[in-house]
Design a protein around this motif. Structure first.
Motif, mmCIF file in Angstrom:
data_model
loop_
_atom_site.group_PDB
_atom_site.id
_atom_site.type_symbol
_atom_site.label_atom_id
_atom_site.label_comp_id
_atom_site.label_asym_id
_atom_site.label_seq_id
_atom_site.Cartn_x
_atom_site.Cartn_y
_atom_site.Cartn_z
ATOM 1 N N GLY A 44 9.711 12.310 0.305
ATOM 2 C CA GLY A 44 10.831 12.859 -0.453
ATOM 3 C C GLY A 44 12.150 12.145 -0.243
ATOM 4 O O GLY A 44 13.150 12.508 -0.869
ATOM 5 N N GLN A 45 12.187 11.134 0.626
ATOM 6 C CA GLN A 45 13.425 10.398 0.852
ATOM 7 C C GLN A 45 13.706 9.440 -0.301
ATOM 8 O O GLN A 45 12.801 8.777 -0.807
ATOM 9 C CB GLN A 45 13.345 9.585 2.146
ATOM 10 C CG GLN A 45 13.702 10.348 3.399
ATOM 11 C CD GLN A 45 13.871 9.419 4.590
ATOM 12 O OE1 GLN A 45 13.370 8.294 4.589
ATOM 13 N NE2 GLN A 45 14.566 9.882 5.611
ATOM 14 N N VAL A 46 14.978 9.366 -0.709
ATOM 15 C CA VAL A 46 15.403 8.372 -1.689
ATOM 16 C C VAL A 46 15.708 7.082 -0.943
ATOM 17 O O VAL A 46 16.548 7.062 -0.032
ATOM 18 C CB VAL A 46 16.643 8.855 -2.470
ATOM 19 C CG1 VAL A 46 17.202 7.727 -3.339
ATOM 20 C CG2 VAL A 46 16.286 10.051 -3.340
ATOM 21 N N VAL A 47 15.012 5.995 -1.311
ATOM 22 C CA VAL A 47 15.172 4.722 -0.599
ATOM 23 C C VAL A 47 15.678 3.611 -1.518
ATOM 24 O O VAL A 47 15.861 2.480 -1.068
ATOM 25 C CB VAL A 47 13.847 4.293 0.059
ATOM 26 C CG1 VAL A 47 13.428 5.299 1.115
ATOM 27 C CG2 VAL A 47 12.751 4.111 -0.990
ATOM 28 N N GLY A 48 15.892 3.920 -2.780
ATOM 29 C CA GLY A 48 16.395 2.910 -3.701
ATOM 30 C C GLY A 48 17.058 3.556 -4.899
ATOM 31 O O GLY A 48 16.649 4.633 -5.349
ATOM 32 N N LEU A 49 18.112 2.907 -5.406
ATOM 33 C CA LEU A 49 18.823 3.371 -6.597
ATOM 34 C C LEU A 49 19.062 2.187 -7.524
ATOM 35 O O LEU A 49 19.446 1.098 -7.079
ATOM 36 C CB LEU A 49 20.170 3.998 -6.227
ATOM 37 C CG LEU A 49 20.150 5.332 -5.473
ATOM 38 C CD1 LEU A 49 21.559 5.695 -5.016
ATOM 39 C CD2 LEU A 49 19.572 6.440 -6.352
ATOM 40 N N GLY A 50 18.826 2.411 -8.792
ATOM 41 C CA GLY A 50 19.125 1.402 -9.807
ATOM 42 C C GLY A 50 19.992 2.023 -10.881
ATOM 43 O O GLY A 50 19.701 3.122 -11.364
ATOM 44 N N HIS A 51 21.067 1.338 -11.240
ATOM 45 C CA HIS A 51 22.031 1.895 -12.191
ATOM 46 C C HIS A 51 22.144 1.000 -13.423
ATOM 47 O O HIS A 51 22.222 -0.230 -13.309
ATOM 48 C CB HIS A 51 23.415 2.021 -11.552
ATOM 49 C CG HIS A 51 23.427 2.800 -10.275
ATOM 50 N ND1 HIS A 51 23.366 4.171 -10.234
ATOM 51 C CD2 HIS A 51 23.476 2.376 -8.981
ATOM 52 C CE1 HIS A 51 23.391 4.574 -8.972
ATOM 53 N NE2 HIS A 51 23.459 3.510 -8.198
ATOM 54 N N LEU A 52 22.151 1.626 -14.587
ATOM 55 C CA LEU A 52 22.458 0.964 -15.851
ATOM 56 C C LEU A 52 23.756 1.595 -16.333
ATOM 57 O O LEU A 52 23.783 2.763 -16.728
ATOM 58 C CB LEU A 52 21.331 1.187 -16.863
ATOM 59 C CG LEU A 52 21.410 0.408 -18.175
ATOM 60 C CD1 LEU A 52 21.207 -1.083 -17.923
ATOM 61 C CD2 LEU A 52 20.364 0.915 -19.167
ATOM 62 N N LEU A 53 24.844 0.847 -16.283
ATOM 63 C CA LEU A 53 26.180 1.401 -16.475
ATOM 64 C C LEU A 53 26.786 0.903 -17.785
ATOM 65 O O LEU A 53 26.818 -0.306 -18.049
ATOM 66 C CB LEU A 53 27.089 1.004 -15.306
ATOM 67 C CG LEU A 53 26.586 1.431 -13.916
ATOM 68 C CD1 LEU A 53 27.414 0.777 -12.826
ATOM 69 C CD2 LEU A 53 26.631 2.947 -13.787
ATOM 70 N N TRP A 54 27.283 1.848 -18.597
ATOM 71 C CA TRP A 54 27.969 1.484 -19.835
ATOM 72 C C TRP A 54 29.395 1.068 -19.478
ATOM 73 O O TRP A 54 30.168 1.851 -18.942
ATOM 74 C CB TRP A 54 28.005 2.656 -20.810
ATOM 75 C CG TRP A 54 26.742 3.463 -20.908
ATOM 76 C CD1 TRP A 54 26.635 4.814 -20.850
ATOM 77 C CD2 TRP A 54 25.407 2.983 -21.099
ATOM 78 N NE1 TRP A 54 25.335 5.209 -20.981
ATOM 79 C CE2 TRP A 54 24.549 4.111 -21.136
ATOM 80 C CE3 TRP A 54 24.846 1.717 -21.230
ATOM 81 C CZ2 TRP A 54 23.175 4.006 -21.306
ATOM 82 C CZ3 TRP A 54 23.468 1.613 -21.396
ATOM 83 C CH2 TRP A 54 22.657 2.737 -21.441
ATOM 84 N N GLY A 66 0.778 -1.230 0.000
ATOM 85 C CA GLY A 66 0.000 0.000 0.000
ATOM 86 C C GLY A 66 0.806 1.274 0.000
ATOM 87 O O GLY A 66 0.240 2.366 -0.099
ATOM 88 N N ASN A 67 2.139 1.176 0.122
ATOM 89 C CA ASN A 67 2.968 2.378 0.118
ATOM 90 C C ASN A 67 3.074 2.949 -1.292
ATOM 91 O O ASN A 67 3.224 2.205 -2.263
ATOM 92 C CB ASN A 67 4.372 2.061 0.636
ATOM 93 C CG ASN A 67 4.350 1.392 1.995
ATOM 94 O OD1 ASN A 67 4.339 0.170 2.073
ATOM 95 N ND2 ASN A 67 4.329 2.184 3.055
ATOM 96 N N ALA A 68 3.031 4.267 -1.395
ATOM 97 C CA ALA A 68 3.197 4.939 -2.684
ATOM 98 C C ALA A 68 4.658 5.354 -2.846
ATOM 99 O O ALA A 68 5.262 5.922 -1.930
ATOM 100 C CB ALA A 68 2.296 6.161 -2.777
ATOM 101 N N ILE A 69 5.225 5.044 -3.986
ATOM 102 C CA ILE A 69 6.598 5.443 -4.287
ATOM 103 C C ILE A 69 6.630 6.133 -5.643
ATOM 104 O O ILE A 69 5.733 5.960 -6.472
ATOM 105 C CB ILE A 69 7.568 4.243 -4.306
ATOM 106 C CG1 ILE A 69 7.135 3.231 -5.373
ATOM 107 C CG2 ILE A 69 7.678 3.606 -2.934
ATOM 108 C CD1 ILE A 69 8.167 2.141 -5.631
ATOM 109 N N THR A 70 7.671 6.914 -5.851
ATOM 110 C CA THR A 70 7.881 7.589 -7.128
ATOM 111 C C THR A 70 9.187 7.094 -7.730
ATOM 112 O O THR A 70 10.217 7.052 -7.041
ATOM 113 C CB THR A 70 7.951 9.117 -6.937
ATOM 114 O OG1 THR A 70 6.713 9.580 -6.396
ATOM 115 C CG2 THR A 70 8.212 9.816 -8.260
ATOM 116 N N VAL A 71 9.142 6.703 -8.993
ATOM 117 C CA VAL A 71 10.340 6.276 -9.710
ATOM 118 C C VAL A 71 10.668 7.352 -10.742
ATOM 119 O O VAL A 71 9.813 7.733 -11.539
ATOM 120 C CB VAL A 71 10.136 4.920 -10.414
ATOM 121 C CG1 VAL A 71 11.428 4.474 -11.097
ATOM 122 C CG2 VAL A 71 9.681 3.863 -9.418
#
Length: 417
Positions: free
Chosen positions: A313-323, A251-256
């Motif tokens: 407004g807290q950043v709780v996750g990071l995803g990286h696509l690295l060349w 039920g938590n709302a997140i923004t990507v």
């Protein structure tokens, strides 16, 4: 009954003007038919050596001919004799001769060796040939304009644009603090003597190195690459600002959304909230200064980053696509309190979608063999996976299938303020 008669003028060979007009009309009709066949409809299917139908094949070819009258004509005649259609041609005059680049459509039963052999006998030297596809049918100016548009919208597109412009090549970025790498490179870049390596001054002060050992760069390619880098420098930092709001199973709302170096403070704060074990699984061991990693990871020069943000407004996750040269790496970090809620899987699916859009053939993730969460997320993609384990380090490679990519996310187009 009066019959009206008209005298006909004659020409020196005795034929009437009316006869000449008829010949001209017939010739014009033939020309119209030929032109319609060339430009209004698909050409007839080529036939095989046994007289049966043979599917046509697209080829990209480059060869060097002597810079003298008739050289190119001999080449074209040799191709025409084998029913090879020249769809496009670019010429690059050089000191040692003229480099001709062709897009060819050939009968399916002609091999690359047969085509290059015919070109060699017609005077071509150093011939290189490989299969082409429908994307190569776009003319060079249109393709370059498209790449420039993508670069203008997103700074992370520059390495991809260079790769699509120059074909199969390895691209590396060196930071601005590397004085040895900058030494001897003029402001407008340099093409090494072998013509297989170009060095370009990156907008942030570093160096972009592009290598293509199998095929030398032409001055035209170097000029186009330099123009893309200059465009990127003039526009400054930018990243699409669109975002998607999702509701997690709990039920938590997140923004990507997309992230860049301006999210450095928020990313550092998230790292400080993560447990040592979480950081160890992500960075394959004890982590020192977060800045050492995050400056690189958040730079659009090295790839794309997605951030997951809570309603507060807290950043709780990071995803990286690295060349990574010709490879593409995927990396994830989710704050402890927000793990096992589907965030990692959501980030991974979006990163893979972005990799497909970038025409990557596969992606890989490096983690520890004990990181069951990352293994489960990779398996959840439903893609063919390859596992390699060495001294506790696990490398999982996913081969991307040709399934069409869904519509771009909202953060794939517009610029960020």
């Amino acid at each position: 009954m009066n019959r009206k008669t008209t005298a006909e003028s004659t020409v020196p060979d005795g034929r009437t003007v009316r006869g000449w007009r008829r010949d001209i009309i017939e010739l014009a009709a033939l020309l119209r038919t030929w032109w319609a066949g060339r430009h209004g409809h698909a050409p007839p299917e080529p036939t095989g050596r046994d007289g049966g139908a043979a599917a046509s094949v697209l080829w990209r070819m480059r060869t060097t001919v002597k810079d003298q009258p008739g050289s190119l004509a001999s080449l074209c005649i040799a191709l025409a004799e084998r029913r090879i259609d020249i769809l496009s041609l670019q010429t690059h005059p050089l000191a040692r001769g003229t480099v001709d680049e062709f897009l060819l459509r050939a009968p399916g039963d002609l091999s690359a060796a047969e085509i290059s052999g015919a070109v060699s006998r017609a005077g071509g030297q150093g011939t290189w040939i490989e299969r082409a596809d429908a994307h190569d049918l776009v003319d060079a100016p249109t393709r370059v304009l498209g790449l420039a548009t993508r670069t203008a919208l997103d700074a992370a597109e520059l390495p991809l644009a260079l790769r699509q412009l120059l074909g199969r090549c390895a691209i590396r970025s060196l930071p601005g603090g590397d004085s040895a790498a900058l030494e001897g490179i003029p402001a407008d870049g340099a093409l090494e003597e072998t013509d297989t390596v170009m060095r370009l001054r990156a907008p942030e002060g570093g160096v972009i190195i592009v290598e293509r050992p199998y095929l030398p760069f032409t001055p035209t390619e170097f000029a186009r690459a330099r123009a893309l880098v200059e465009l990127d420098a003039r526009l400054g930092p930018r990243v699409p600002h669109g975002q998607d709001v999702l509701t997690l199973p709990r039920g938590n709302a997140i923004t990507v959304r997309r992230a860049d170096a301006r999210d450095l403070d928020a990313a550092k704060a998230m790292h400080e909230r993560c447990s040592p074990r979480t950081l160890s699984l992500r960075y394959h061991g004890p982590m020192g200064d977060a800045n050492r990693y995050l400056d690189h990871l958040l730079s659009p020069r090295y790839g794309r980053t997605l951030a997951v943000q809570t309603a507060s407004g807290q950043v709780v996750g990071l995803g990286h696509l690295l060349w990574d040269g010709e490879e593409t790496e995927i990396a994830l970090l989710v704050e402890d309190e927000w793990q096992r809620r589907g965030i990692g899987g959501e980030l991974l699916r979006r990163l893979v979608s972005m990799a497909r859009e970038a025409n990557c053939e596969h992606v890989y993730a490096v983690t520890q063999s004990s990181n069951t969460g990352m293994v489960a997320a990779m398996r959840g993609l439903g893609l063919p996976l390859d596992y390699q384990i060495e001294e506790g380090t696990l490398v999982i490679t996913a081969r991307l299938d040709p399934t069409p990519v869904a519509s771009p996310r909202s953060y794939d187009h517009s610029g960020r303020d």
